[in-house]
Design a protein around this motif. Structure first.
Motif, mmCIF file in Angstrom:
data_model
loop_
_atom_site.group_PDB
_atom_site.id
_atom_site.type_symbol
_atom_site.label_atom_id
_atom_site.label_comp_id
_atom_site.label_asym_id
_atom_site.label_seq_id
_atom_site.Cartn_x
_atom_site.Cartn_y
_atom_site.Cartn_z
ATOM 1 N N ARG A 138 5.959 1.319 2.253
ATOM 2 C CA ARG A 138 5.864 0.801 0.888
ATOM 3 C C ARG A 138 4.530 0.137 0.581
ATOM 4 N NH1 ARG A 138 11.072 -1.198 -2.118
ATOM 5 N NH2 ARG A 138 9.991 0.018 -3.705
ATOM 6 N N SER A 139 4.024 -0.640 1.505
ATOM 7 C CA SER A 139 2.745 -1.302 1.219
ATOM 8 C C SER A 139 1.651 -0.260 0.983
ATOM 9 C CB SER A 139 2.358 -2.225 2.366
ATOM 10 O OG SER A 139 1.093 -2.768 2.124
ATOM 11 N N THR A 140 1.667 0.783 1.802
ATOM 12 C CA THR A 140 0.635 1.820 1.685
ATOM 13 C C THR A 140 0.817 2.612 0.390
ATOM 14 O OG1 THR A 140 0.890 2.016 4.072
ATOM 15 C CG2 THR A 140 -0.473 3.668 2.993
ATOM 16 N N VAL A 141 2.055 3.001 0.148
ATOM 17 C CA VAL A 141 2.330 3.867 -0.992
ATOM 18 C C VAL A 141 2.174 3.120 -2.329
ATOM 19 C CG1 VAL A 141 4.309 4.971 -2.118
ATOM 20 C CG2 VAL A 141 3.698 5.590 0.206
ATOM 21 N N ILE A 142 2.532 1.855 -2.371
ATOM 22 C CA ILE A 142 2.407 1.068 -3.605
ATOM 23 C C ILE A 142 0.964 0.570 -3.783
ATOM 24 C CG2 ILE A 142 3.156 -1.054 -4.780
ATOM 25 C CD1 ILE A 142 5.915 -0.632 -3.380
ATOM 26 N N GLY A 143 0.323 0.231 -2.670
ATOM 27 C CA GLY A 143 -1.051 -0.279 -2.763
ATOM 28 C C GLY A 143 -2.023 0.757 -3.298
ATOM 29 N N GLU A 144 -1.835 1.993 -2.892
ATOM 30 C CA GLU A 144 -2.791 3.035 -3.282
ATOM 31 C C GLU A 144 -2.873 3.223 -4.809
ATOM 32 O OE1 GLU A 144 -4.981 4.402 -1.256
ATOM 33 O OE2 GLU A 144 -5.766 5.938 -2.589
ATOM 34 N N PRO A 145 -1.763 3.395 -5.525
ATOM 35 C CA PRO A 145 -1.882 3.523 -6.984
ATOM 36 C C PRO A 145 -2.428 2.264 -7.653
ATOM 37 C CG PRO A 145 0.373 3.981 -6.290
ATOM 38 C CD PRO A 145 -0.391 3.645 -5.072
ATOM 39 N N ILE A 146 -2.125 1.115 -7.101
ATOM 40 C CA ILE A 146 -2.676 -0.103 -7.693
ATOM 41 C C ILE A 146 -4.198 -0.040 -7.607
ATOM 42 C CG2 ILE A 146 -2.895 -2.603 -7.319
ATOM 43 C CD1 ILE A 146 0.105 -2.646 -6.800
ATOM 44 N N LYS A 147 -4.671 0.381 -6.451
ATOM 45 C CA LYS A 147 -6.113 0.514 -6.280
ATOM 46 C C LYS A 147 -6.664 1.576 -7.238
ATOM 47 C CE LYS A 147 -8.132 2.664 -2.867
ATOM 48 N NZ LYS A 147 -8.392 3.086 -1.481
ATOM 49 N N ARG A 148 -6.015 2.715 -7.299
ATOM 50 C CA ARG A 148 -6.526 3.802 -8.143
ATOM 51 C C ARG A 148 -6.482 3.451 -9.633
ATOM 52 N NH1 ARG A 148 -5.241 9.707 -5.466
ATOM 53 N NH2 ARG A 148 -5.616 9.084 -3.311
#
Ligand code: ARG
Length: 587
Positions: A145-155
């Motif tokens: 979850r941290s990886t999958v949720i963090g990525e769109p936040i960054k993008r």
């Protein structure tokens, strides 16, 4: 005609300035615009009601005077939207077809969307701390979850013009290493030999070291000594630690490659080990931290919940801990990255921890006169199995992320084989990888992150409903429309005529709401708003496509319908990209 990128924001602005000039409105009035019930309009302003209540005035009269002022001021172009008062005093805005058409003409490609979006966060420096697994452990399903949720936040933040720094704060320093080194030495495990799954070995070795230390006081003592030796830069232990980290990072990166996730930095906790001294010094000198029973802590005497729960940032044996590292990390991000904002993505169990960390950082930075970055904890719930308990394999063992992705791809392959038997095996594999991995990610992203959710293979791989396969299929379908008509997707469409049918207008309305969906997703850092929007957009496209024939002879309607296809494809693909999912040509 002004073509606002984010229509809700545009309406909000004109409503705000108009109210500011109009008695008796004052700054208590909120001009906030939200999406309306589509039966009444596209957007709605609800602020008149609470305002009228607080002033003891008639809301309906107020709403009518505000509407009149908006029209008289000339700020609301009647070709853009029609405004009306509904119910007890809501303001409803209905977008007009000429405006919808102009919006579609204005935003033709990803660069144009990005350019308009990028005005919002321009120049803001934001650190996103995400993924951040611990060394010597395989990533299991809880880490996704941290990886999958963090990525769109960054993008999404990048798309909105922020200068984003993705930092994978790997747990590569801590007391566990003493036990791990002890087990490696006592079993003569050779870290330099190539192996199938070295991370699994390290995990088993760590368990073994832990057990050894539990079983005998002597082993516990030895583990402590190994740790001290590592901390004092003993050559052997140092090289052992380096190998452990090299192996761990290689394992994590296999997963990141599959997920298309990249970081700007992977400093890790160990990077801060020489930076904690300054934290100790400054917290002591400012009086923010004090000694308590041998340890160093921050007290929160006025805090309802933390009154009895101090924040320990240095252990009584003098060693640093998770908190000391995070304090040093916050300062480093301010000084080296000039962060205006720091976002931490972890599970909900760390909520108290981050609340305390933020209180401590705030007190410390204020006393020292450092510029305080905005600190946000983006937390999420747990992935549950059918039994509604944290997801585990049948045997009760944790499910490793790589295995989970493998299974998703296998299942997707079977579906592709069934639906599209004529494709080559290579094509099928490529599609299956994207669909499988995308489906797992999307199932996570479409949930409001603060809740728990039940993992279900059938649901997430379904071609119907709010799933990645459904959205990927919607893109592939539009691409096949262009292929079948023999027109390139980016063909210029200069002869498109104004929108006529209900279905055309419905789809156009939905398309223009893309920026509002992104704005919602960013304002509470919840990607599911974007998922919901994309799902609805795909639905609006289906409605349009079933109602109106695209391949007609007349150039006007043909071109405007092709334009709607183009823009739907553009928005769907841009949205999927922001979520971290790569669209497919065929499916
Ligand atoms: N390694 C930690 C864990 O697995 C997460 C780190 C999150 N980031 C941070 N700066 N504390 O729980």
């Amino acid at each position: 005609m002004t073509v606002w990128f984010d229509i809700a924001k545009g309406l909000e602005r004109i409503l705000q300035v108009t109210a500011a000039e109009l008695k008796p409105f004052d700054d208590i009035f909120s001009a906030e615009i939200r999406q309306a019930d589509p039966r009444f309009g596209d957007y709605q302003a609800n602020g008149v009601l609470p305002f009228a209540r607080s002033k003891n005035l008639n809301p309906r009269t107020l709403a009518e005077s505000l509407t009149a002022a908006l029209i008289d001021s000339g700020r609301l172009d009647p070709e853009v939207a029609e405004v009306s008062v509904a119910g007890p005093g809501f303001l409803n805005f209905k977008l007009q077809p000429p405006f919808l058409f102009r919006w579609l003409e204005t935003f033709q490609n990803r660069d144009q969307l990005r350019e308009a979006a990028a005005r919002h966060y321009k120049g803001r420096k934001i650190v996103v701390d995400y993924s951040s697994p611990n060394a010597a452990k395989q990533m299991h399903v809880g880490h996704i979850r941290s990886t999958v949720i963090g990525e769109p936040i960054k993008r999404m933040l990048t798309f909105y013009g922020a200068r984003v720094i993705g930092d994978n704060h790997i747990g590569d320093w801590g007391t566990g290493f003493g036990k791990l080194i002890l087990a490696i030495k006592s079993t003569d495990y050779d870290l330099e030999v190539e192996r199938e799954n070295p991370l699994a070995d390290l995990e088993a070795l760590y368990k073994r070291g832990n057990q050894m230390a539990e079983d005998s006081g002597e082993a516990l003592q030895q583990a402590r000594q190994e740790l001290v030796k590592l901390q004092n830069d003993d050559a052997e232990n140092r090289s052992c630690w380096e190998s452990i980290n090299r192996i761990s990072r290689a394992g994590f990166h296999k997963i990141y490659r599959r997920l298309g996730v990249t970081f700007d930095h992977e400093l890790g906790e160990s990077f801060y080990r020489d930076k904690v001294e300054r934290v100790y010094r400054e917290l002591e000198e400012t009086g923010v931290g004090r000694e308590s029973e041998g340890a160093w802590v921050v007290f929160f005497p006025h805090h309802a919940r933390f009154k009895e729960q101090p924040f320990i940032y240095r252990k009584s044996d003098g060693a640093s801990n998770y908190a000391s590292t995070d304090l040093a990390t916050a300062l480093y991000r301010l000084e080296a990255f000039e962060a205006d904002e720091i976002i931490y993505v972890t599970d909900s169990r760390q909520r108290d921890y981050f609340e305390q960390l933020f209180l401590a950082v705030t007190a410390w930075f204020e006393k020292k006169g450092y510029k305080l970055p905005r600190l946000q904890h983006v937390w999420f719930g747990t992935i549950l199995g059918d039994d509604r308990k944290p997801m585990k394999s049948r045997s009760g063992a944790p499910i490793f992320l790589n295995d989970l992705l493998d299974e998703a791809v296998e299942r997707a392959f079977r579906i592709v084989e069934e639906k599209n038997p004529h494709l080559t095996t290579g094509e099928k594999q490529d599609i299956a990888e994207t669909v499988g991995v995308g489906a797992v990610r999307y199932a996570d992203l479409m949930q409001n992150r603060t809740g728990d959710y039940v993992f279900s293979w059938n649901k997430l791989l379904s071609l119907e409903g709010n799933t990645a396969p459904y959205l990927l299929y919607a893109v592939a379908r539009i691409k096949s429309i262009f292929r079948k008509m023999g027109v390139p997707e980016n063909t210029p469409l200069p002869h498109a005529t104004p929108l006529e049918t209900e279905a055309e207008r419905g789809l156009a309305r939905k398309l223009t709401a893309f920026p509002h969906a992104l704005d919602q997703a960013l304002s509470d850092l919840k990607p599911h708003h974007l998922c919901t929007y994309l799902y609805e957009l795909a639905g609006a496209f289906s409605t349009f496509y079933n109602a109106d024939k695209v391949n007609v002879d007349e150039p006007g309607p043909r071109q405007r319908r092709l334009m709607l296809c183009q823009r739907t494809s553009l928005v769907l693909q841009t949205g999927l990209h922001l979520l971290g999912i790569r669209p497919l040509e065929k499916m």
